[in-house]
Design a protein around this motif. Structure first.
Motif, PDB file in Angstrom:
ATOM      1  N   SER A   1       0.798  -1.227   0.000  1.00  0.00           N
ATOM      2  CA  SER A   1       0.000   0.000   0.000  1.00  0.00           C
ATOM      3  C   SER A   1       0.831   1.278   0.000  1.00  0.00           C
ATOM      4  O   SER A   1       0.334   2.343  -0.356  1.00  0.00           O
ATOM      5  CB  SER A   1      -0.951   0.015   1.196  1.00  0.00           C
ATOM      6  N   MET A   2       2.118   1.189   0.394  1.00  0.00           N
ATOM      7  CA  MET A   2       2.960   2.386   0.434  1.00  0.00           C
ATOM      8  C   MET A   2       4.059   2.376  -0.629  1.00  0.00           C
ATOM      9  O   MET A   2       4.960   3.218  -0.604  1.00  0.00           O
ATOM     10  CB  MET A   2       3.585   2.546   1.824  1.00  0.00           C
ATOM     11  N   GLU A   3       4.006   1.425  -1.554  1.00  0.00           N
ATOM     12  CA  GLU A   3       5.022   1.402  -2.613  1.00  0.00           C
ATOM     13  C   GLU A   3       4.855   2.627  -3.530  1.00  0.00           C
ATOM     14  O   GLU A   3       3.748   3.109  -3.729  1.00  0.00           O
ATOM     15  CB  GLU A   3       4.886   0.121  -3.441  1.00  0.00           C
ATOM     16  N   ASP A   4       5.942   3.215  -4.041  1.00  0.00           N
ATOM     17  CA  ASP A   4       7.312   2.752  -3.945  1.00  0.00           C
ATOM     18  C   ASP A   4       8.066   3.407  -2.798  1.00  0.00           C
ATOM     19  O   ASP A   4       9.297   3.288  -2.715  1.00  0.00           O
ATOM     20  CB  ASP A   4       8.055   3.048  -5.238  1.00  0.00           C
ATOM     21  N   THR A   5       7.372   4.100  -1.931  1.00  0.00           N
ATOM     22  CA  THR A   5       8.024   4.737  -0.786  1.00  0.00           C
ATOM     23  C   THR A   5       8.543   3.694   0.173  1.00  0.00           C
ATOM     24  O   THR A   5       9.702   3.742   0.606  1.00  0.00           O
ATOM     25  CB  THR A   5       7.045   5.678  -0.074  1.00  0.00           C
ATOM     26  N   LEU A   6       7.690   2.754   0.537  1.00  0.00           N
ATOM     27  CA  LEU A   6       8.061   1.626   1.388  1.00  0.00           C
ATOM     28  C   LEU A   6       7.622   0.347   0.687  1.00  0.00           C
ATOM     29  O   LEU A   6       6.458   0.230   0.294  1.00  0.00           O
ATOM     30  CB  LEU A   6       7.390   1.730   2.762  1.00  0.00           C
ATOM     31  N   MET A   7       8.537  -0.584   0.571  1.00  0.00           N
ATOM     32  CA  MET A   7       8.261  -1.809  -0.152  1.00  0.00           C
ATOM     33  C   MET A   7       7.862  -2.922   0.815  1.00  0.00           C
ATOM     34  O   MET A   7       8.223  -2.902   2.007  1.00  0.00           O
ATOM     35  CB  MET A   7       9.493  -2.241  -0.956  1.00  0.00           C
ATOM     36  N   THR A   8       7.128  -3.891   0.312  1.00  0.00           N
ATOM     37  CA  THR A   8       6.736  -5.037   1.127  1.00  0.00           C
ATOM     38  C   THR A   8       7.979  -5.712   1.693  1.00  0.00           C
ATOM     39  O   THR A   8       8.919  -6.021   0.972  1.00  0.00           O
ATOM     40  CB  THR A   8       5.940  -6.048   0.291  1.00  0.00           C
ATOM     41  N   GLY A   9       7.985  -5.925   3.013  1.00  0.00           N
ATOM     42  CA  GLY A   9       9.127  -6.551   3.673  1.00  0.00           C
ATOM     43  C   GLY A   9      10.133  -5.584   4.245  1.00  0.00           C
ATOM     44  O   GLY A   9      11.042  -5.988   4.972  1.00  0.00           O
ATOM     45  N   ASP A  10      10.004  -4.286   3.946  1.00  0.00           N
ATOM     46  CA  ASP A  10      10.912  -3.299   4.531  1.00  0.00           C
ATOM     47  C   ASP A  10      10.770  -3.284   6.048  1.00  0.00           C
ATOM     48  O   ASP A  10       9.701  -3.570   6.600  1.00  0.00           O
ATOM     49  CB  ASP A  10      10.592  -1.895   4.005  1.00  0.00           C
ATOM     50  N   ARG A  11      11.864  -2.921   6.722  1.00  0.00           N
ATOM     51  CA  ARG A  11      11.861  -2.726   8.175  1.00  0.00           C
ATOM     52  C   ARG A  11      12.060  -1.241   8.455  1.00  0.00           C
ATOM     53  O   ARG A  11      12.918  -0.592   7.835  1.00  0.00           O
ATOM     54  CB  ARG A  11      12.982  -3.507   8.836  1.00  0.00           C
ATOM     55  N   ILE A  12      11.306  -0.722   9.400  1.00  0.00           N
ATOM     56  CA  ILE A  12      11.368   0.704   9.724  1.00  0.00           C
ATOM     57  C   ILE A  12      11.436   0.911  11.227  1.00  0.00           C
ATOM     58  O   ILE A  12      11.043   0.047  12.011  1.00  0.00           O
ATOM     59  CB  ILE A  12      10.142   1.453   9.168  1.00  0.00           C
TER      60      ILE A  12
ATOM     61  N   ARG B   1       2.481   6.389  -6.433  1.00  0.00           N
ATOM     62  CA  ARG B   1       2.565   5.337  -7.453  1.00  0.00           C
ATOM     63  C   ARG B   1       1.186   5.246  -8.099  1.00  0.00           C
ATOM     64  O   ARG B   1       0.210   4.852  -7.450  1.00  0.00           O
ATOM     65  CB  ARG B   1       2.946   4.000  -6.830  1.00  0.00           C
ATOM     66  N   LEU B   2       1.136   5.630  -9.369  1.00  0.00           N
ATOM     67  CA  LEU B   2      -0.125   5.671 -10.095  1.00  0.00           C
ATOM     68  C   LEU B   2      -0.042   4.777 -11.328  1.00  0.00           C
ATOM     69  O   LEU B   2       1.051   4.501 -11.832  1.00  0.00           O
ATOM     70  CB  LEU B   2      -0.440   7.098 -10.523  1.00  0.00           C
ATOM     71  N   PRO B   3      -1.179   4.311 -11.822  1.00  0.00           N
ATOM     72  CA  PRO B   3      -1.174   3.525 -13.059  1.00  0.00           C
ATOM     73  C   PRO B   3      -0.606   4.339 -14.213  1.00  0.00           C
ATOM     74  O   PRO B   3      -0.696   5.578 -14.223  1.00  0.00           O
ATOM     75  CB  PRO B   3      -2.653   3.198 -13.279  1.00  0.00           C
ATOM     76  N   ASP B   4      -0.003   3.660 -15.161  1.00  0.00           N
ATOM     77  CA  ASP B   4       0.556   4.343 -16.326  1.00  0.00           C
ATOM     78  C   ASP B   4      -0.499   5.202 -17.006  1.00  0.00           C
ATOM     79  O   ASP B   4      -1.631   4.755 -17.252  1.00  0.00           O
ATOM     80  CB  ASP B   4       1.107   3.330 -17.328  1.00  0.00           C
TER      81      ASP B   4
ATOM     82  N   TRP C   1      -6.675  12.209   8.565  1.00  0.00           N
ATOM     83  CA  TRP C   1      -7.102  11.528   7.339  1.00  0.00           C
ATOM     84  C   TRP C   1      -5.840  11.009   6.671  1.00  0.00           C
ATOM     85  O   TRP C   1      -4.896  11.769   6.430  1.00  0.00           O
ATOM     86  CB  TRP C   1      -7.850  12.511   6.442  1.00  0.00           C
ATOM     87  N   VAL C   2      -5.789   9.719   6.377  1.00  0.00           N
ATOM     88  CA  VAL C   2      -4.561   9.116   5.858  1.00  0.00           C
ATOM     89  C   VAL C   2      -4.817   8.408   4.535  1.00  0.00           C
ATOM     90  O   VAL C   2      -5.924   7.934   4.265  1.00  0.00           O
ATOM     91  CB  VAL C   2      -3.968   8.102   6.870  1.00  0.00           C
ATOM     92  N   MET C   3      -3.755   8.334   3.713  1.00  0.00           N
ATOM     93  CA  MET C   3      -3.836   7.636   2.435  1.00  0.00           C
ATOM     94  C   MET C   3      -2.498   6.954   2.164  1.00  0.00           C
ATOM     95  O   MET C   3      -1.446   7.403   2.624  1.00  0.00           O
ATOM     96  CB  MET C   3      -4.180   8.613   1.308  1.00  0.00           C
ATOM     97  N   GLY C   4      -2.553   5.851   1.415  1.00  0.00           N
ATOM     98  CA  GLY C   4      -1.339   5.165   1.014  1.00  0.00           C
ATOM     99  C   GLY C   4      -0.768   5.778  -0.252  1.00  0.00           C
ATOM    100  O   GLY C   4      -1.492   6.388  -1.047  1.00  0.00           O
ATOM    101  N   ASP C   5       0.535   5.625  -0.459  1.00  0.00           N
ATOM    102  CA  ASP C   5       1.170   6.188  -1.656  1.00  0.00           C
ATOM    103  C   ASP C   5       0.838   5.391  -2.907  1.00  0.00           C
ATOM    104  O   ASP C   5       0.844   5.934  -4.014  1.00  0.00           O
ATOM    105  CB  ASP C   5       2.691   6.243  -1.466  1.00  0.00           C
ATOM    106  N   ASN C   6       0.587   4.109  -2.754  1.00  0.00           N
ATOM    107  CA  ASN C   6       0.164   3.269  -3.879  1.00  0.00           C
ATOM    108  C   ASN C   6      -1.364   3.368  -3.942  1.00  0.00           C
ATOM    109  O   ASN C   6      -2.085   2.464  -3.511  1.00  0.00           O
ATOM    110  CB  ASN C   6       0.638   1.832  -3.664  1.00  0.00           C
ATOM    111  N   ARG C   7      -1.842   4.472  -4.473  1.00  0.00           N
ATOM    112  CA  ARG C   7      -3.229   4.876  -4.282  1.00  0.00           C
ATOM    113  C   ARG C   7      -4.270   3.853  -4.727  1.00  0.00           C
ATOM    114  O   ARG C   7      -5.340   3.746  -4.120  1.00  0.00           O
ATOM    115  CB  ARG C   7      -3.478   6.211  -4.998  1.00  0.00           C
ATOM    116  N   ASN C   8      -4.010   3.123  -5.769  1.00  0.00           N
ATOM    117  CA  ASN C   8      -5.007   2.165  -6.243  1.00  0.00           C
ATOM    118  C   ASN C   8      -4.924   0.813  -5.534  1.00  0.00           C
ATOM    119  O   ASN C   8      -5.686  -0.099  -5.835  1.00  0.00           O
ATOM    120  CB  ASN C   8      -4.873   1.961  -7.753  1.00  0.00           C
ATOM    121  N   ARG C   9      -3.980   0.676  -4.597  1.00  0.00           N
ATOM    122  CA  ARG C   9      -3.847  -0.570  -3.843  1.00  0.00           C
ATOM    123  C   ARG C   9      -3.750  -0.309  -2.351  1.00  0.00           C
ATOM    124  O   ARG C   9      -3.083  -1.035  -1.618  1.00  0.00           O
ATOM    125  CB  ARG C   9      -2.625  -1.364  -4.321  1.00  0.00           C
TER     126      ARG C   9
END
Length: 245
Positions: free
Chosen positions: A54-65, A160-163, A183-191
């Motif tokens: 949901s936060m790609e490409d800012t944070l990728m699946t499996g990242d540690r923070i 991260r938006l669709p082409d 109010w919050v939103m993910g960077d991978n807006r469509n996911r």
């Protein structure tokens, strides 16, 4: 003439007693270390992993923070901050919050998380703050941007938006953030199942500030991307406060 050796009356410590003293010291050290670890995790910093896209490409699946829990107690959150928060209720499927079914595994997992040796993630969410208490947030304007207090926000540096798409959200919304919420939103807006998709729930899609654990400040894994985490505050520089709207 040599002096006669007189045996000492003091008893020599036995090897068993010395080992017991050593073992006691080890236990004390471990207990102190655990207490310090728990206090650090509770009040200073906390480790999380990213379980979804949901936060790609800012944070990728499996990242540690690492999340800062301390300074936000007197420095308020800003628009553009990426934060971790507890599920306000109904945002996560029940399976994501159930944890290991094996009681031994569940106990071990709880201990490791309590002392900060295992990252949290399954029962928390990570999103970007778009609206602060009192903000009027709506989407989309004529150029496809989210507007906050009447000002369009250029988020293309992290979205991260669709082409071929320039829409900051495929779904329109128009909300005013209540006091003590964001109010919050993910960077991978469509996911990203974020505030937009929980508007029909009792909380209206808003996240109570008391649910926010802290602000993401450091990316710890993978090592090739290790370093301070820079949010997207710059995108909101021209946005006035809700009081000035």
């Amino acid at each position: 003439m040599t002096a006669e050796h007189v045996p000492s009356d003091e008893p020599r410590p036995s090897r068993g007693r010395g080992f017991a003293s050593f073992l006691r010291d080890i236990v004390v050290i471990v207990v102190v270390a655990v207490v310090i670890s728990v206090l650090i995790k509770t009040f200073v910093v906390r480790s999380f992993y990213i379980p979804s896209a949901s936060m790609e490409d800012t944070l990728m699946t499996g990242d540690r923070i690492l999340v800062d829990e301390l300074t936000v107690r007197w420095n308020e959150y800003d628009r553009g901050d990426v934060v971790v928060f507890e599920d306000p209720g109904g945002w996560l499927p029940s399976s994501a919050q159930s944890g290991p079914e094996n009681p031994i595994a569940a106990g071990a997992d709880w201990v490791l998380r309590a002392v900060g040796l295992a990252p949290d993630g399954d029962d928390h969410l990570v999103k970007r703050i778009i609206g602060l208490p009192g903000d009027h947030v709506e989407c989309c304007n004529a150029v496809g941007q989210v507007e906050v207090n009447g000002v369009g926000v250029d988020e293309l540096s992290y979205l991260r938006l669709p082409d071929g798409s320039s829409l900051a959200s495929a779904d329109d919304f128009d909300v005013t953030v209540p006091e003590d919420a964001i109010w919050v939103m993910g960077d991978n807006r469509n996911r990203s199942q974020d505030s937009r998709y929980h508007a029909q729930q009792p909380g209206g899609g808003f996240v109570p500030l008391e649910n926010v654990v802290g602000r993401v400040v450091l990316l710890t894994w993978p090592f090739d991307r290790f370093g301070p985490f820079h949010g997207g505050r710059d995108a909101f520089v021209g946005v006035p406060s809700a009081r000035d709207e």
